[in-house]
Motif scaffolding. Structure first.
Motif, PDB file in Angstrom:
ATOM      1  N   THR A  49       0.811  -1.233   0.000  1.00 27.93           N
ATOM      2  CA  THR A  49       0.000   0.000   0.000  1.00 27.93           C
ATOM      3  C   THR A  49       0.839   1.277   0.000  1.00 27.93           C
ATOM      4  N   LYS A  52       0.389   2.955  -5.649  1.00 28.14           N
ATOM      5  CA  LYS A  52      -0.874   2.532  -6.252  1.00 28.14           C
ATOM      6  C   LYS A  52      -0.624   2.073  -7.685  1.00 28.14           C
ATOM      7  N   ILE A  65      -8.021  -2.439  -1.020  1.00 35.57           N
ATOM      8  CA  ILE A  65      -7.177  -1.284  -0.741  1.00 35.57           C
ATOM      9  C   ILE A  65      -7.605  -0.058  -1.532  1.00 35.57           C
ATOM     10  N   GLN A  66      -7.984  -0.256  -2.791  1.00 39.07           N
ATOM     11  CA  GLN A  66      -8.292   0.877  -3.660  1.00 39.07           C
ATOM     12  C   GLN A  66      -9.554   1.620  -3.228  1.00 39.07           C
ATOM     13  N   LEU A  73      -6.428   4.563   4.536  1.00 38.74           N
ATOM     14  CA  LEU A  73      -5.306   3.747   4.099  1.00 38.74           C
ATOM     15  C   LEU A  73      -4.140   3.859   5.081  1.00 38.74           C
ATOM     16  N   ARG A  77      -2.685   0.718   7.053  1.00 36.93           N
ATOM     17  CA  ARG A  77      -1.269   0.359   6.919  1.00 36.93           C
ATOM     18  C   ARG A  77      -0.602   0.272   8.289  1.00 36.93           C
TER      19      ARG A  77
END
Length: 216
Positions: A49, A52, A65-66, A73, A77
């Motif tokens: 992460t 991208k 994740i997107q 995020l 993380r």
């Protein structure tokens, strides 16, 4: 645990990843190997992460994740992912315990409890007598073990390591090889390791071989 589908990444006109599909199971120690320029570190950064993809999807622990905002995020993380880099990335003004607890403090955890856990990790890593030493007072192998303790402080589901043995001599390389499997057995983490160290790669549960932006 980790799923990647159709991952593509380019920098300007240079296409580094050309369509990566990948599954990594919980508790695996996986090595990503291949020649320089194959896209190993780029893939690691996307799975972790830190970067991208231009196309494709990544999920970690069933989290897409997107779909996360930048703030979400960062929190994800910090709570779920640990990182170990070739050159440790320790802050020179902080001692071992202070370096280790930084991710815990960022997560808002109690400082005293985090320091206690850091000392416990140092003891597990045979560094109980290095708690107050700053990086300049540590050997290369000791610095790398402090960096590993920092990666583990928040009990991440997965630890990503980018050439973790690259700056170590052969004795420390061998000790670090054994340590990854000891950590996996003790703490049940998944390890994804980019490496040119074929000895480490061969000892992994699985080798993922890359070439020219593809998995062979």
């Amino acid at each position: 645990m980790i799923t990647a589908r159709g991952i593509k990444k380019q920098f300007g006109d240079l296409q580094v990843l050309k369509g990566i599909d990948l599954d990594i199971r919980q508790g695996e120690v996986v090595s990503i190997v291949g020649p320089s320029g194959a896209g190993k570190t780029t893939l690691l950064q996307i799975l972790g992460t830190l970067d991208k993809p231009n196309a494709g999807e990544v999920s970690v622990n069933n989290i897409a994740i997107q779909q996360l905002s930048e703030k979400e995020l960062s929190r994800f993380r910090n709570a779920n992912i640990g990182f170990v880099f070739q050159f440790h990335q320790l802050l020179p003004e902080f001692n071992a315990v202070e370096n280790i607890i930084l991710p815990a403090l960022i997560a808002g955890k109690n400082k005293a409890k985090s320091e206690e856990k850091a000392r416990s990790l140092l003891a597990f890593l045979n560094l109980h007598d290095r708690e107050t030493h700053k990086p300049a007072e540590l050997s290369g192998g000791e610095k790398q073990r402090v960096a590993i303790a920092r990666a583990l402080i928040n009990d991440p589901a997965v630890v990503f390591a980018d050439e973790p043995t690259g700056s170590l001599d052969s004795q420390n390389q061998e000790e670090l090889h054994k340590l990854f499997f000891k950590l996996r057995d003790e703490f049940k983490q998944t390890f994804v390791i980019v490496t040119h160290d074929l000895h480490l790669a061969h000892r992994s549960d699985r080798e993922i071989k890359m070439k020219d932006g593809y998995i062979e």
